[in-house]
Structures are given as structure tokens and as C-alpha cells.
Motif scaffolding. Structure first.
Motif, PDB file in Angstrom:
ATOM      1  N   VAL A 135      51.240  28.016  41.720  1.00 42.37           N
ATOM      2  CA  VAL A 135      52.587  28.620  41.911  1.00 42.37           C
ATOM      3  C   VAL A 135      53.058  29.053  43.204  1.00 42.37           C
ATOM      4  O   VAL A 135      52.275  29.719  43.863  1.00 42.37           O
ATOM      5  CB  VAL A 135      53.012  29.768  40.816  1.00 42.37           C
ATOM      6  N   PHE A 136      54.351  28.651  43.630  1.00 40.60           N
ATOM      7  CA  PHE A 136      54.866  29.153  44.995  1.00 40.60           C
ATOM      8  C   PHE A 136      56.012  29.869  44.575  1.00 40.60           C
ATOM      9  O   PHE A 136      56.906  29.081  43.848  1.00 40.60           O
ATOM     10  CB  PHE A 136      54.966  28.139  46.052  1.00 40.60           C
ATOM     11  N   ARG A 137      56.374  31.080  45.181  1.00 41.60           N
ATOM     12  CA  ARG A 137      57.743  31.533  44.953  1.00 41.60           C
ATOM     13  C   ARG A 137      58.266  32.171  46.120  1.00 41.60           C
ATOM     14  O   ARG A 137      57.475  33.265  46.860  1.00 41.60           O
ATOM     15  CB  ARG A 137      57.572  32.459  43.870  1.00 41.60           C
ATOM     16  N   ARG A 151      55.829  13.416  39.972  1.00 41.11           N
ATOM     17  CA  ARG A 151      54.366  13.250  40.145  1.00 41.11           C
ATOM     18  C   ARG A 151      53.882  13.697  41.253  1.00 41.11           C
ATOM     19  O   ARG A 151      54.064  13.585  42.375  1.00 41.11           O
ATOM     20  CB  ARG A 151      53.747  11.817  39.771  1.00 41.11           C
ATOM     21  N   GLY A 152      52.889  14.670  41.108  1.00 39.94           N
ATOM     22  CA  GLY A 152      52.121  15.179  42.368  1.00 39.94           C
ATOM     23  C   GLY A 152      51.379  14.412  43.316  1.00 39.94           C
ATOM     24  O   GLY A 152      50.860  13.327  42.791  1.00 39.94           O
ATOM     25  N   THR A 153      51.623  14.338  44.823  1.00 39.50           N
ATOM     26  CA  THR A 153      51.127  13.487  45.663  1.00 39.50           C
ATOM     27  C   THR A 153      49.927  13.677  45.914  1.00 39.50           C
ATOM     28  O   THR A 153      48.805  12.990  46.038  1.00 39.50           O
ATOM     29  CB  THR A 153      52.108  13.074  46.813  1.00 39.50           C
ATOM     30  N   GLY A 202      61.019  27.619  44.440  1.00 44.47           N
ATOM     31  CA  GLY A 202      60.155  27.780  43.735  1.00 44.47           C
ATOM     32  C   GLY A 202      59.191  26.603  43.456  1.00 44.47           C
ATOM     33  O   GLY A 202      59.932  25.313  43.634  1.00 44.47           O
ATOM     34  N   GLU A 203      58.042  26.693  43.109  1.00 45.96           N
ATOM     35  CA  GLU A 203      57.351  25.331  42.929  1.00 45.96           C
ATOM     36  C   GLU A 203      56.132  25.723  41.726  1.00 45.96           C
ATOM     37  O   GLU A 203      55.657  26.960  41.904  1.00 45.96           O
ATOM     38  CB  GLU A 203      56.514  24.937  44.039  1.00 45.96           C
ATOM     39  N   VAL A 204      55.914  24.722  40.881  1.00 42.03           N
ATOM     40  CA  VAL A 204      54.660  24.914  40.069  1.00 42.03           C
ATOM     41  C   VAL A 204      53.805  23.482  39.922  1.00 42.03           C
ATOM     42  O   VAL A 204      54.731  22.447  39.713  1.00 42.03           O
ATOM     43  CB  VAL A 204      55.271  25.214  38.527  1.00 42.03           C
ATOM     44  N   ARG A 205      52.662  23.555  40.347  1.00 36.90           N
ATOM     45  CA  ARG A 205      51.763  22.390  40.416  1.00 36.90           C
ATOM     46  C   ARG A 205      50.770  22.434  39.067  1.00 36.90           C
ATOM     47  O   ARG A 205      50.226  23.365  39.031  1.00 36.90           O
ATOM     48  CB  ARG A 205      51.165  22.386  41.722  1.00 36.90           C
ATOM     49  N   GLY A 246      49.032  15.630  37.969  1.00 39.26           N
ATOM     50  CA  GLY A 246      49.955  16.249  36.875  1.00 39.26           C
ATOM     51  C   GLY A 246      51.215  16.356  37.672  1.00 39.26           C
ATOM     52  O   GLY A 246      51.453  15.878  38.634  1.00 39.26           O
ATOM     53  N   ASN A 247      52.167  17.007  37.038  1.00 42.92           N
ATOM     54  CA  ASN A 247      53.392  17.357  37.345  1.00 42.92           C
ATOM     55  C   ASN A 247      53.745  18.231  38.184  1.00 42.92           C
ATOM     56  O   ASN A 247      52.918  19.114  38.379  1.00 42.92           O
ATOM     57  CB  ASN A 247      54.401  17.534  35.994  1.00 42.92           C
ATOM     58  N   PHE A 248      54.675  18.179  38.981  1.00 38.14           N
ATOM     59  CA  PHE A 248      55.181  18.932  40.113  1.00 38.14           C
ATOM     60  C   PHE A 248      56.797  19.633  39.896  1.00 38.14           C
ATOM     61  O   PHE A 248      57.313  18.646  40.018  1.00 38.14           O
ATOM     62  CB  PHE A 248      54.989  18.285  41.380  1.00 38.14           C
TER      63      PHE A 248
END
Length: 939
Positions: A183-185, A219-221, A171-174, A225-227
Motif C-alpha cells: 500500500v502507498f498513501r 494488471r501490475g507490470t 493512493g495505491e494498492v498492489r 495481481g491487480n493494481f
């Protein structure tokens, strides 16, 4: 000009008349009982199904995520399954709360009351009692619209839980900005590798207030914002709200990536006007529902009819982005050109009624489905069986995509490559999976070859007939003849002595046989349900029974039989009238078989009874699982007075229409009107009046394979009898015994029963008019010992392996335990005592066990071996502990063997300790585990 004006006026009048069909839709039908539907917001065939989740346990009645008997909502997710029998979906779950945020679903969930809940076509609303929040939902094809009204001032939270329902693999939340996240799931449930991406936009700034993940945020590259990432991702987004303040949330989803979710949002998520989107959803439904107009003074009947259409149009779901990009079966990306790419194909169910209905009222979308099938064949190696989210679940049986294709070709539907469709269909039929290798070689599947052997044989035979129809249309004579001969393979499981489709084992009929018994020889059914499954050759089935009168009696018999099944408890078998089960698909055509014996009045009476009693305007208004529209399609077609007993034939079987007037608006702009006075001839070709007929080729009649009967295990000798299934057949046979390894033998004419005294293999075939049957081979084993065995445990009647001697017969069961070679014991220890008749010196003991954790079959905790000379006083020789992890879902066999010091004994006792209650991590938590045991060896 006058004609054009009249046409335009007609179209306008029709559109005006059809604006309010959605008012009759009640999405709560089927959410109770065992219907497995959901009440949330959807548009026809949309990618988004935005609905509340009241079930998170993966239970059977919670397959859709919602059950009307529940009183707690965990959240609102964007994908759901309509009436299936296996749980999945529930992706991208959001839940509004107030106060100090919690990421524990027991705390963020809320009580609700049905009196504060509404659902209609394209809309759902509910009050969450816990924090006095009003939730309203609507949707487009790819974007879900949420409106949360916070009726109290304070701290508002929106919980995003990626660990909701199925297993999160990744899972990901950007955080894009304070109003936008991505969001990735990637998850695993029924679909073992499902990808979904989402873009979520809040109407006001919402900041992370609480986070759960494996590691600190990065930190998002590529984005500010956060990742957040991992297999444990839950976030609360919060801000202050005034009393009565609304927060709008838009969620676009995509199977391909963040870019796809962004494009879908731009195309369908620009509006901030919730009511405008809701009205558009209603308009979308009115357009689809108005394809069939029914008149009735009974509003409940109108509600049942239009909700049935609503359920049929819920899926398959469009599964591509607005630009046509989709994830293929090989997990690569493709662009769909000139067709829509779809997902969720419950083909074992829907080939029977839902797809024939679509071939009548939605020919373009039918072509899209078939183009999807072809792409899945090109990308995944075969046509879909039960496809879900670009995954093949391999659920259910047959290769019924060929039925949909053959039906479309027979009815003149264009828009797909006929040659490629035939290539894909033939490929499915020529694979060596799920018993097809035995089916091709022997012309039937035996218990020895594959579980669910009867169901697979008869359904493969129907599918082969479908492929033959394609070959006929394409002028492929040899293919037509080959598949028409295969389509007769049902004859090898038709027992002429009782009229039932009966399983075969080791060349013989399987006994004991009880047609009401639900067991592993049938798929979700018993012999009653499958003994009528010869849709491709009903005249042949009638002839096998001895004519119309006798076959009529056989149809009468299913309705007159006791309405209780025996054997395994099968939750899918519901709506029993005798043994006829309206709640499950294999029965759906049986009522119409009276038409074939010139008794349409019996068809009419029974269909009216079912329409009156098994479909209601209530949460429990479906008699069984909706099954992606099939249960409802049966209602729609039958109420119109038609049904496709044999998809692949451009004709309907008929009954008395249920409504006073029905208008069907076809895609070519024409309308068909049905009343109770419409003639059967007109109904029979409804919608396909001008379909081209194709020339038949001659094909060979199948010669049925004979039956070989003898004692499978014998002491000194046994008598072998070979019986033809057709009395006009001649039989030829051959035997090979233990001493014949290098002896060349040939088939000789069978003249009568003969006796064998050694372990012997007997092979035989039948011949009629120069046509030979397949060769059937049976093995008869002289016992390797004269031991006696006493089992002090009670085997489940489904898993007896033919008796206790199977434990010491020298024949080992294999990985596929459903073939019936294992003895199964549930909720008890296994204990057996072997009497070797005289003292023997023992140096090694072993017993063999199987584990299939998903099926509740677990290795014993330990196995103890004891010895005795008098059968009363036993000494413990050895204890062998289990080393297999109960969580290991690999189906595996373990020999619990023990080398011991030389010991003289007459009796050996084997005691295996069952696992116990299934633990919390198991889907069957609280149930009793099974022990499956086969061969016990003493050396």
C-alpha cells in the motif's frame, strides 16, 4: 572479581525489580476531556501507533482519532498524534467486518462498549458489537500486529480504506498474492505532503470482494495481481471463517517505499506469535519506565506517574527504516549513520519540560534528536519548528530547537556536531520570516509588523539567549555579545507603568489594554501568561518590577486574578487558577518563580495543589492537551522536586518531592535517590553535578525603545508625546511631514510634547551612556475628509481596527488581517452609512473585503451601493456580485468597485451580505462566516 559480581547482582536485582512498571500504565488517561491522547498499542518512540479511530471529522477533540465519549469505532490505523491541537495521521486503516462487505464507513463502522475494551502498555483490545468480533492489537517499532477473532461463522471481511480521515492525494494498492498486499498513501492534512508505504500480510488467503477507485484495476507490470490507484481507494478483502476462527494481520510501515516496508517486515514481522510480540512490547516499556522508580502506597499516583512517562516516551517517533533509510525534509532519501532519525517535534511545547527530562534520563536519544534537527536544517534550510512526517507545519512560534540544542550543550551531552548545531541555530535566528525582520531591525515586533507580536518577541528573545550560550561554549565572543543583546528585546514590550508585556502599535502602547484579553497579539494566551516569559533573565525582570517584594506581588496577582479570560474564546487555555493556566504551556514555569523571590514555600504549596488536582487516573485526568508529552513531563519533573525554568542552564529549580522515594537510573550506570529530605543544593545540580562552567564575556545592556503617543487619525492637529521606558534615557526625535519629501532632517533632542497639523511621520530613539536604542517610527494622519460614518452592524470585539473611522481613513489593511486593520462582523450583514456633510457628485464607489476561508472569513455574497440626499430615502446605484470561490483557501483581498453614472448625493450606504452558515465541506461546518471589511472609497 568481587566488585564485578556485586555490580552484576545489582543490575540483575534492578532488572528483576523493574519488570512490572508497565502494569501502572493506563493509556486511557487523557483520552477524555481535552487531553487528546489515544489508547492504542505502541512501543517507546515507535513508528507505529496502532489505535482505534472513533473520530474522522478532524475536530479539535478528535485530534488523536479517539475520544472516550464516543461509542463507534471506524477502524484501526497505524499512525496517531499524542495530545496535539491539530488533527492528522490515521494512516493505513483496517477494519474487520462480516457478511456482505460495504465500503461506506457508516456501514462498516461498529458500536463498542468500554466494558469490552482494554488498554495497557503495548496492547489494546475491544469487542466490535456489530459483528461480534474481538480485536487485539500489539506492535513493534515498525510493525503493527492485529488479531481478529470472528465469534460467528460466515463471510469475514477486512476493509482497507485509504480515504480515512485526512485528504488522500494519491493512493495505491498492489496485490502481491492472496495473503500479501502493498500500500502507498500520500495525504494532506496538517502535514501537507505525507508519504507512507505499507506491507500487509494476512494469515489466510483474503481476496478482493469489493473495490472503489476512479478506474478499473490495472494488471501490475512488476507484480502479479491487480493494481488499484487514485484518490478514491477502498477495498474489502474477504474469505469464509468458522466460528471462533482468528485471522492475524501484520502491517509494516515505511516513510521511504515498498522496499523499506518489506525490510521492516523481515526485521520485525517474522513472528506469528501474537503473545510473544505483546510480551516483547511490555518488556520494551519496562526497560524505559524503570529509568525512574517511584515508591508510593497510592496506586493511583503510581498510575499517573508511569502513564506520564509513557506519554513522554510516545514521541518523537523513529522515522527511518531498519537499515537507516529515511525521507529528508527535501523529500529525498538519505541514510542515517550512527544516529536515529525522528519525527513529530512539538517544540513550542516540549522544549519547556519534556526535552529537559530527556536530557537527564536519555542523553543518547537527545543527541539523536539534535542530529535529526541538523539534517533537517541541511535538507530543508532551517531547524524544525513543528515538524511532522518530514513536513514543516510552521505551527506555533519561535525557533525552539535551539533551546534543546543549548540545553544539551550546557549539560555536556555529546554525539552531535556542536559547530554545525550552532550554524543551524544562528541561521534560524537570522531569517526574515514571522516578524524576525522587524525584530532584528527594531528590537521588538509591533502589531504593525506581525500578528502574535508580544509572544514572538519574548520567545525569540529567550531563543537568542540560548544561541548566546552555545556561542559562549564555543568561544564565539562576538556572536555571544550579539545574541545576548538581542535576548534583552523583551524590555521593549515591558510597560513599566503596569508591569505587563503589552503590544505596541504605531510606536505607542496598544490601547485599550486588558491583560486577561485573548487576542491576536499573543499565542494561545494573554498578557498574564506572557508577562513572566523572560526565563533567560528573571533577575532582570525582577529588577524591572522594582525588586523581589514587588515581583512577588506580581506573581501573587496571576493566581488571585479572576479565572475568566476575555476576548477570543481559546480552547487551549484550561486549568485556570486565577489567570495561571496549567493546561497550556506558557504558564508552566510561573509557579517556580517564587523561588527567585525567596518564597519557596509558595512554590511548594501551589505545585502540590496542581499535582493533587490536575492529574488524575481517569480518561479526563489531564487538565489540558498532552502536547506530545509536555503536560506529563511537568508532572514527572515536579513530582521529583525539580523543573527546568531556563533550559540552557545546567541546573534545576526545586520544590518538595511528591513521592517518598525516587530513584533515577542514569545512562552512566549511576543512580540518584531523591527523598523529601534531599537538599535543594543537591537537587539543583541533579544529574549535571560535574558539568564544566564556561567563561562569561561582557555584553551591552539594551537601551529600550521609547514610546510615541498621539492621535493616529486627527482632524486639525494633535499633540505628540515621546516617553522613554527608562527615566534615565535621553530622547532624540525627527519629524517628516507631507511637505518634507526632499528636505534633509536630523535628530534633535526632545524637550517636551509638540503639536503637528499635517500628516506626519515621527521617528525617535533613546540613548543612555552612549548606547542608542533602535529607532521607532510612528505615522499620524490628518483625515483625508470630514465625513461621518455610522455602522449599523456590530463588530466582533477582536476586530474593531480602532473604530469605525478606520473604514474611511485612507489606510488599507493588508493580507495579514491579524495585525488588526480590518473590521470583522460574524453572522450578520455589514451596513454602513457615510455622511459627506454636503452633496457631492459621485462616479465611483468601492469597498474592500478579505477572504481567509480556513479562518471562517469569506467574501460577501454581494455588495450593494445606495445613495441619498436626506439620509432617509435611498436609491440602489449598483450591485456587485462576488466572484471568489469560497473553497479557495488563498488569503486574498478583493475590491468590490462600481463605476456609476454621475450622481449627486450627500449620503452613501454600503451593504454587504455575509456568506451565511459554513457548509458541510468546511471544517467549521454550521458556524457563522465572518465579513472582514476595510476601506470604503467614494469618488
Amino acid at each position: 572479581m568481587k566488585k564485578i559480581l556485586v555490580l552484576l547482582l545489582g543490575i540483575i536485582a534492578h532488572n528483576l525489580f523493574s519488570q512490572n512498571y508497565s502494569q501502572y500504565v493506563n493509556p486511557f488517561i487523557g483520552t477524555g476531556g481535552h487531553g487528546h491522547t489515544f489508547p492504542g498499542a505502541i512501543v517507546p518512540f515507535g513508528m507505529v501507533q496502532l489505535s482505534p479511530d472513533t473520530r474522522i471529522d478532524g475536530s479539535w477533540d478528535g485530534c488523536s482519532g479517539y475520544h472516550y465519549s464516543d461509542s463507534v469505532i471506524y477502524g484501526f490505523s497505524h499512525t496517531h498524534l499524542n495530545g496535539t491541537g491539530v488533527s492528522d495521521y490515521g494512516d493505513i486503516m483496517l477494519m474487520p467486518t462480516m457478511g456482505n462487505p460495504s465500503l461506506d464507513n457508516k456501514e462498516y463502522s461498529s458500536k463498542f462498549s468500554h466494558k469490552n475494551e482494554k488498554a495497557s502498555a503495548g496492547f489494546y483490545s475491544v469487542k466490535l458489537d456489530k459483528n461480534n468480533i474481538d480485536v487485539r492489537l500489539t506492535t513493534t517499532k515498525r510493525v503493527g500486529y492485529h488479531e481478529y477473532t470472528f465469534n460467528n461463522a460466515g463471510n469475514a471481511n477486512i476493509i482497507l480504506d485509504l480515504n480515512h480521515r485526512d485528504k488522500l492525494l494519491e493512493g495505491e494498492v498492489r496485490i502481491i498474492d492472496d495473503k500479501t498486499i502493498e500500500v502507498f498513501r500520500r495525504s494532506e492534512a496538517w502535514a501537507t505532503n505525507q508519504y507512507i508505504y505499507a506491507r500487509i500480510e494476512f494469515s489466510k488467503p483474503m481476496l478482493e470482494s469489493k473495490v472503489q477507485q476512479e478506474s478499473e484495476p490495472l494488471r501490475g507490470t512488476t507484480q502479479p495481481g491487480n493494481f488499484y490507484h487514485g484518490t478514491q481507494v477502498k477495498i474489502a478483502f474477504s474469505n469464509k471463517v468458522k466460528k471462533g476462527e482468528k485471522i492475524l494481520v501484520k502491517v509494516s510501515i515505511s516513510p521511504t517505499g515498498y522496499e523499506g516496508a518489506g525490510k521492516n517486515m523481515l526485521a520485525e514481522g517474522k513472528s506469528n506469535d501474537f503473545e510473544a510480540i505483546r510480551k516483547q512490547a511490555v518488556a520494551d516499556w519496562d526497560k524505559e519506565l524503570s529509568k525512574i522508580e517511584v515508591k508510593s502506597s497510592d496506586k493511583d499516583k503510581l498510575t499517573v506517574f508511569y502513564t506520564a512517562m509513557y506519554h513522554v516516551f510516545t514521541q518523537p517517533n523513529i522515522n527511518m527504516d531498519v537499515d537507516g533509510k529515511y525521507r529528508g525534509r527535501d523529500n529525498k532519501f538519505y541514510m542515517a549513520k550512527d544516529f536515529g532519525y525522528y519525527s513529530v517535534f512539538s517544540l513550542w511545547d516540549t522544549f519547556r519540560g519534556a526535552h529537559p527530562l530527556m536530557s537527564l534520563i536519555d542523553r543518547k536519544r537527545t543527541a539523536d534528536f539534535i542530529n535529526t534537527f541538523i539534517k533537517q536544517y541541511e535538507q530543508g534550510g532551517k531547524l524544525p519548528v513543528w515538524e511532522l512526517a518530514s513536513n514543516e507545519t510552521e505551527c506555533m512560534i519561535g525557533y525552539h530547537a535551539v533551546s534543546v540544542i543549548a540545553d544539551a550543550m550546557a549539560k555536556g551531552i555529546t554525539g552531535f556536531d556542536y559547530e554545525k548545531a550552532f550554524e543551524a541555530s544562528k541561521n534560524s535566528a537570522m531569517l526574515d520570516i514571522f516578524g524576525l525582520n522587524a525584530y532584528k531591525q527594531n528590537n521588538y515586533i509591533a502589531i504593525d509588523d506581525e500578528h502574535e507580536s508580544v509572544s514572538k518577541t519574548v520567545e525569540y528573545a529567550y531563543d537568542d539567549w540560548c544561541i548566546a550560550q552555545m556561542a559562549k561554549i564555543l568561544g564565539k565572543k562576538e556572536d555571544y555579545q550579539y545574541f545576548m543583546k538581542r535576548s534583552q528585546n523583551w524590555k521593549n514590550l515591558y510597560n513599566p507603568k503596569n508591569g505587563f508585556m503589552q503590544p505596541r502599535k504605531n510606536g505607542n502602547w496598544y490601547e485599550p489594554f486588558e491583560p486577561r484579553e485573548v487576542n491576536n497579539n499573543y499565542t494561545e494566551g494573554n498578557s498574564w501568561h506572557y508577562s513572566y516569559s523572560v526565563q533567560q533573565d528573571i533577575p532582570g525582570l525582577i529588577a524591572a518590577h522594582g525588586g523581589k517584594e514587588k515581583f512577588e506581588q506580581f506573581i501573587d496577582a496571576i493566581f488571585a486574578a479572576p479565572d475568566k479570560t476575555t476576548g477570543r474564546e481559546q480552547v487551549d487555555i484550561t486549568g485556570l487558577i486565577g489567570q495561571y493556566a496549567q493546561g497550556n504551556e506558557p504558564s508552566h514555569h510561573i509557579v517556580y518563580l517564587y523561588n527567585y523571590v525567596d518564597k519557596p514555600e509558595k512554590t511548594n504549596a501551589k505545585i502540590k495543589y496542581i499535582l493533587d488536582n490536575d492529574y488524575k487516573n481517569a480518561p479526563d485526568g489531564l487538565i489540558g492537551n498532552e502536547d506530545c508529552g509536555q503536560m506529563s513531563a511537568w508532572y514527572i519533573l515536579s513530582s521529583m522536586g525539580i523543573y527546568s525554568v531556563t533550559p540552557g542552564l545546567p541546573e534545576w529549580q526545586t520544590t518538595t518531592p511528591y513521592f517518598d522515594e525516587i530513584k533515577i537510573h542514569l545512562e552512566d550506570g549511576t543512580t540518584r535517590t531523591i527523598t523529601k529530605n534531599t537538599g535543594k543544593a543537591e537537587l539543583r545540580k541533579l544529574g549535571f553535578e560535574n558539568v564544566k562552567e564556561f567563561k562569561d564575556y561582557k555584553y551591552e545592556e539594551l537601551t529600550a525603545t521609547p514610546v510615541i503617543a498621539a492621535d493616529r487619525i486627527f482632524d486639525l492637529n494633535t499633540k505628540v508625546t515621546i516617553t522613554p521606558l527608562n527615566p534615565n534615557d535621553k530622547i532624540y526625535y525627527m519629524t517628516l511631514d507631507e511637505g518634507d519629501a526632499n528636505v534633509r532632517k536630523t535628530f534633535t533632542a526632545y524637550k517636551g510634547p509638540f503639536t503637528i497639523t499635517k500628516t506626519t511621520q515621527v521617528s525617535a530613539y533613546a540613548e543612555r551612556n552612549g548606547e542608542k536604542s533602535s529607532i521607532v517610527t510612528a505615522n499620524f494622519n490628518r483625515r483625508p475628509n470630514n465625513w461621518a460614518i455610522t455602522v449599523n452592524s456590530t463588530a466582533n470585539p477582536q476586530y474593531t481596527a480602532g473604530g469605525n473611522l478606520a473604514l474611511i481613513d485612507g489606510i488599507n489593511g493588508n493580507i495579514n488581517w491579524r495585525k488588526g486593520e480590518w473590521l470583522g462582523y460574524q453572522g450578520q450583514n455589514f451596513e454602513a452609512i457615510i455622511d459627506m456633510k454636503s452633496p457631492q457628485q459621485i462616479t465611483k464607489l468601492s469597498s474592500t473585503y478579505l477572504q481567509d476561508s480556513k479562518a471562517w472569513v469569506l467574501m460577501p455574497k454581494k455588495v450593494e451601493y445606495y445613495a441619498s440626499n436626506n439620509g432617509k430615502d435611498y436609491i440602489l446605484l449598483k450591485t456587485v456580485d462576488n466572484t471568489v470561490d469560497p473553497k479557495d483557501e488563498t488569503i486574498q483581498i478583493k475590491d468590490f468597485s462600481a463605476d456609476i453614472l454621475p450622481t449627486e448625493a450627500r449620503y452613501v450606504k454600503v451593504k454587504a451580505y455575509f456568506f451565511g452558515k459554513l457548509p458541510e465541506w468546511h471544517l467549521g461546518a454550521g458556524g457563522d462566516a465572518y465579513i472582514f471589511v476595510d476601506e470604503i472609497s467614494i469618488k
